[in-house]
Design a protein around this motif. Structure first.
Motif, PDB file in Angstrom:
ATOM      1  N   LEU A 180       0.815  -1.212   0.000  1.00  0.00           N
ATOM      2  CA  LEU A 180       0.000   0.000   0.000  1.00  0.00           C
ATOM      3  C   LEU A 180       0.850   1.264   0.000  1.00  0.00           C
ATOM      4  N   VAL A 181       2.157   1.123   0.131  1.00  0.00           N
ATOM      5  CA  VAL A 181       3.070   2.261   0.181  1.00  0.00           C
ATOM      6  C   VAL A 181       3.792   2.370  -1.152  1.00  0.00           C
ATOM      7  N   TYR A 182       3.691   3.529  -1.776  1.00  0.00           N
ATOM      8  CA  TYR A 182       4.313   3.719  -3.085  1.00  0.00           C
ATOM      9  C   TYR A 182       5.790   4.046  -2.945  1.00  0.00           C
ATOM     10  N   GLU A 183       6.584   3.390  -3.759  1.00  0.00           N
ATOM     11  CA  GLU A 183       8.007   3.701  -3.897  1.00  0.00           C
ATOM     12  C   GLU A 183       8.333   3.731  -5.382  1.00  0.00           C
ATOM     13  N   ARG A 202       1.772  -3.502  14.884  1.00  0.00           N
ATOM     14  CA  ARG A 202       2.865  -3.400  13.927  1.00  0.00           C
ATOM     15  C   ARG A 202       3.100  -4.692  13.156  1.00  0.00           C
ATOM     16  N   ASP A 203       2.906  -5.829  13.831  1.00  0.00           N
ATOM     17  CA  ASP A 203       3.333  -7.108  13.265  1.00  0.00           C
ATOM     18  C   ASP A 203       2.223  -7.899  12.587  1.00  0.00           C
ATOM     19  N   TRP A 204       0.965  -7.637  12.922  1.00  0.00           N
ATOM     20  CA  TRP A 204      -0.134  -8.434  12.382  1.00  0.00           C
ATOM     21  C   TRP A 204      -0.337  -8.198  10.897  1.00  0.00           C
ATOM     22  N   ASN A 205      -0.320  -6.954  10.474  1.00  0.00           N
ATOM     23  CA  ASN A 205      -0.616  -6.596   9.088  1.00  0.00           C
ATOM     24  C   ASN A 205       0.386  -5.533   8.659  1.00  0.00           C
ATOM     25  N   ARG A 206       1.537  -5.963   8.169  1.00  0.00           N
ATOM     26  CA  ARG A 206       2.598  -5.024   7.830  1.00  0.00           C
ATOM     27  C   ARG A 206       2.216  -4.063   6.693  1.00  0.00           C
ATOM     28  N   PRO A 207       1.549  -4.494   5.606  1.00  0.00           N
ATOM     29  CA  PRO A 207       1.204  -3.535   4.549  1.00  0.00           C
ATOM     30  C   PRO A 207       0.359  -2.372   5.055  1.00  0.00           C
ATOM     31  N   VAL A 208      -0.662  -2.673   5.872  1.00  0.00           N
ATOM     32  CA  VAL A 208      -1.512  -1.602   6.405  1.00  0.00           C
ATOM     33  C   VAL A 208      -0.754  -0.786   7.439  1.00  0.00           C
ATOM     34  N   ASN A 215       2.459  -0.148   7.529  1.00  0.00           N
ATOM     35  CA  ASN A 215       3.378   0.752   6.828  1.00  0.00           C
ATOM     36  C   ASN A 215       2.638   1.943   6.229  1.00  0.00           C
ATOM     37  N   PHE A 216       1.424   1.686   5.704  1.00  0.00           N
ATOM     38  CA  PHE A 216       0.632   2.778   5.145  1.00  0.00           C
ATOM     39  C   PHE A 216       0.237   3.768   6.236  1.00  0.00           C
ATOM     40  N   LEU A 217      -0.275   3.267   7.354  1.00  0.00           N
ATOM     41  CA  LEU A 217      -0.680   4.154   8.445  1.00  0.00           C
ATOM     42  C   LEU A 217       0.519   4.873   9.044  1.00  0.00           C
ATOM     43  N   LEU A 218       1.661   4.187   9.116  1.00  0.00           N
ATOM     44  CA  LEU A 218       2.859   4.807   9.678  1.00  0.00           C
ATOM     45  C   LEU A 218       3.294   6.009   8.853  1.00  0.00           C
ATOM     46  N   ARG A 219       3.341   5.836   7.538  1.00  0.00           N
ATOM     47  CA  ARG A 219       3.836   6.920   6.688  1.00  0.00           C
ATOM     48  C   ARG A 219       2.773   7.981   6.439  1.00  0.00           C
ATOM     49  N   HIS A 220       1.561   7.569   6.089  1.00  0.00           N
ATOM     50  CA  HIS A 220       0.574   8.520   5.579  1.00  0.00           C
ATOM     51  C   HIS A 220      -0.400   9.042   6.635  1.00  0.00           C
ATOM     52  N   VAL A 221      -0.394   8.463   7.819  1.00  0.00           N
ATOM     53  CA  VAL A 221      -1.253   8.976   8.890  1.00  0.00           C
ATOM     54  C   VAL A 221      -0.402   9.443  10.068  1.00  0.00           C
ATOM     55  N   ALA A 231      -0.629  11.791  17.627  1.00  0.00           N
ATOM     56  CA  ALA A 231      -0.565  11.123  16.327  1.00  0.00           C
ATOM     57  C   ALA A 231      -0.970   9.659  16.443  1.00  0.00           C
ATOM     58  N   SER A 232      -0.554   8.991  17.509  1.00  0.00           N
ATOM     59  CA  SER A 232      -0.965   7.602  17.735  1.00  0.00           C
ATOM     60  C   SER A 232      -2.470   7.506  17.927  1.00  0.00           C
ATOM     61  N   LEU A 233      -3.035   8.471  18.650  1.00  0.00           N
ATOM     62  CA  LEU A 233      -4.478   8.477  18.873  1.00  0.00           C
ATOM     63  C   LEU A 233      -5.234   8.647  17.563  1.00  0.00           C
ATOM     64  N   VAL A 234      -4.774   9.569  16.724  1.00  0.00           N
ATOM     65  CA  VAL A 234      -5.418   9.779  15.424  1.00  0.00           C
ATOM     66  C   VAL A 234      -5.306   8.529  14.553  1.00  0.00           C
ATOM     67  N   THR A 235      -4.146   7.891  14.576  1.00  0.00           N
ATOM     68  CA  THR A 235      -3.941   6.694  13.760  1.00  0.00           C
ATOM     69  C   THR A 235      -4.850   5.559  14.199  1.00  0.00           C
ATOM     70  N   PHE A 236      -4.922   5.311  15.500  1.00  0.00           N
ATOM     71  CA  PHE A 236      -5.797   4.263  16.009  1.00  0.00           C
ATOM     72  C   PHE A 236      -7.262   4.582  15.705  1.00  0.00           C
ATOM     73  N   PHE A 237      -7.631   5.848  15.853  1.00  0.00           N
ATOM     74  CA  PHE A 237      -9.027   6.222  15.650  1.00  0.00           C
ATOM     75  C   PHE A 237      -9.430   6.056  14.185  1.00  0.00           C
ATOM     76  N   LEU A 238      -8.555   6.463  13.275  1.00  0.00           N
ATOM     77  CA  LEU A 238      -8.861   6.291  11.857  1.00  0.00           C
ATOM     78  C   LEU A 238      -8.989   4.816  11.499  1.00  0.00           C
TER      79      LEU A 238
END
Length: 552
Positions: free
Chosen positions: A329-332, A448-454, A456-462, A477-484
């Motif tokens: 889900l992360v573009y490179e 972090r470990d259950w679903n790496r593609p998602v 990585n997307f949330l880490l970079r883009h959220v 930022a962690s609160l916003v990420t979990f809430f989204l």
């Protein structure tokens, strides 16, 4: 001045997103790093470099003399410390590498693992379970398949409409390619986190122009530069500061952000009305800093493995189609790829996919469907909520084991079978779709470990974007990420049950206080206890969620 003109440069008002170099942690630097981050958000200034009457010296001026002194001090001290010789590009918050998933039979570490026998035991148990179900169906219905309500329910839905909807939803993201090309041509401005690449591109070109201008100055003064010149005031100032800060750790310089250095180098190359003389030796140092910074910015504009994939040459329909088919889900600009496609491996994963789905259907038909029908009968009989709640513990206990089974099978079919098959077809070499989440001792580790593609997307883009664009703290930022993430999962439950209850959203948000609990003195270092609490949550969560939707 009203704006930049010949020989001047207006520095961008934005800055690079501040991202930690590790992709496996959501922590960011604090303390001195925050101070650097605050400085990086200074207002933009126009700067200029011009010749003086004395050969070999130039006037380096700016509106803010104090800022100019700070710029020269930081960059020249950075050069003297040696930290600028090899500085990582911090925008790359994660790296794609060649790796196999944990349960892949082609993974050498899996085949030699001491726990490989438990994997064999699990699938042997699944096979024996299917034999038992088939025998019971034969005795009851005269056929090993028994009733097929689950399959009929799946096919009674408009599968064609679902497929068309997913196809349109997927390819509607082609809009992003058009948007990028419009932004590249300057018709639109990108004011959020996404302007990072365009910012790198523009700054690199601007630095190249400044470097050429400096080379012109140096060739003009090649004779006079060999003569010794008296040290300027700024050189003396830097020498004094270097003595005062001799005990300062070089890590302080390494934490200085790439964009801040870039902005400072632009300030060094041209300034306004300060009257500070820049000597020949400093000119050589300035050119070296510019060259290194250009190389650093160029690193962010080309692929990880070659120089062929470079922005903006990647803005093509072919590149977009390639990305949309890759299991990420992360573009490179570029990903690690395998040399060829192992079609036998693809066939193995396809067979495993359908076989696992068949097992999931059997579990749903034999153990889950009867419980669901029992709760629906209670509602048809007109039982009140209070009366239905009396059956809640029994419904929950009946769903505990089948839902745990479905949970594990769903993980295996998606992250091990489907994604690996897709990765093999597309020659995508990074198969790190999950880590050893079963060893988690806290919910943030599981996230972090259950679903790496998602993740990585949330880490970079959220997570990183909320810090860089909205200047939120790590906790916010962690609160916003979990809430989204919780909102998206609740939307899925709304589509399934066609009722908005918020149970899943609430359960996911309770992970935050549990994360805080895992970091207390009571739980810190007690890995066994943390893993027990984690598995209790995994064991009860899915069945609890389904029971709430069925009963209430």
């Amino acid at each position: 001045m009203s704006g930049p003109h010949e020989g001047e440069a207006e520095l961008p008002r934005g800055r690079l997103a501040r991202t930690p170099p590790s992709s496996t942690s959501t922590s960011v630097s604090s303390g001195a790093a925050c101070e650097h981050e605050d400085r990086a958000r200074r207002r933009s200034i126009s700067v200029k470099l011009r010749e003086t009457n004395q050969a070999g010296q130039y006037i380096l001026t700016a509106d803010d003399a104090e800022l100019l002194q700070e710029v020269l001090r930081d960059n020249l001290l950075l050069e003297k410390s040696g930290a600028s010789a090899k500085r990582p590009f911090l925008f790359r918050d994660l790296q794609f590498t060649r790796q196999r998933s944990a349960f892949d039979r082609q993974n050498p570490s899996f085949s030699s693992s001491q726990f490989h026998g438990f994997f064999t035991l699990f699938w042997l148990g699944v096979a024996l379970m299917l034999v038992k179900v088939a025998a019971n169906n034969w005795r009851t219905y005269g056929t090993p398949f028994g009733t097929t309500e689950i399959i009929e329910l799946m096919l009674s839905r408009d599968v064609l409409v679902l497929g068309i909807t997913d196809f349109i939803l997927c390819w509607s993201t082609l809009f992003c390619l058009g948007l990028q090309r419009v932004i590249l041509r300057g018709y639109l401005d990108w004011s959020g986190f996404g302007w990072v690449i365009q910012n790198l591109y523009k700054k690199r070109d601007l630095l190249k122009g400044r470097l050429k201008r400096l080379e012109g100055y140096s060739s003009h003064d090649s004779v006079s530069s060999s003569q010794s010149s008296p040290p300027s005031a700024i050189v003396s100032e830097i020498a004094n500061l270097r003595k005062q800060n001799r005990q300062r750790s070089s890590t302080e310089f390494k934490s200085i952000h790439a964009t801040r250095d870039t902005d400072h180098l632009l300030v060094l190359s041209e300034t306004i009305e300060n009257g500070t003389a820049l000597g020949p030796a400093q000119m050589v140092s300035l050119k070296g800093l510019l060259t290194k910074e250009i190389e650093l910015l160029f690193e962010g504009l080309h692929g990880q493995f070659s120089k062929n994939s470079q922005y903006p040459r990647n803005l093509t329909v072919g590149n977009f189609c390639e990305f949309i088919t890759l299991p990420t889900l992360v573009y490179e600009l570029e990903y690690p790829r395998t040399e060829r496609i192992d079609w036998a491996y693809v066939a193995e994963k396809v067979v495993a996919t359908f076989a696992t789905i068949f097992v999931m259907i059997v579990v749903s038909q034999y153990w889950i469907y009867p419980v669901v029908m029992r709760t629906l009968d209670m509602k048809d009989q007109g039982l009140t909520v209070q009366q239905r709640l009396q059956e809640f513990p029994w419904v929950l206990s009946d769903l505990l084991f089948p839902f745990m089974m479905e949970y594990l099978l769903a993980f295996y079919v998606i992250w091990e079978c489907v994604l690996n098959a897709l990765a093999e077809i597309t020659r995508f070499a990074d198969r790190g779709f999950y880590a050893d989440w079963w060893n988690s001792v806290s919910w943030d580790q599981f996230a972090r470990d259950w679903n790496r593609p998602v993740h990585n997307f949330l880490l970079r883009h959220v997570y990183h974007s909320t810090i860089s664009s909205f200047h939120l703290s790590r906790v916010s930022a962690s609160l916003v990420t979990f809430f989204l993430s919780a909102c998206v999962h609740e939307l899925i439950m709304l589509c399934i049950f066609r009722r908005l209850r918020g149970y899943l959203l609430f359960l996911q948000m309770t992970q935050l206080p549990l994360v805080s609990l895992s970091r207390t003195r009571l739980m810190r270092g007690r890995r066994l206890m943390g893993n027990i609490f984690f598995w209790l949550g995994i064991f009860t969560g899915p069945s609890l969620l389904c029971s709430l939707y069925l009963i209430i």
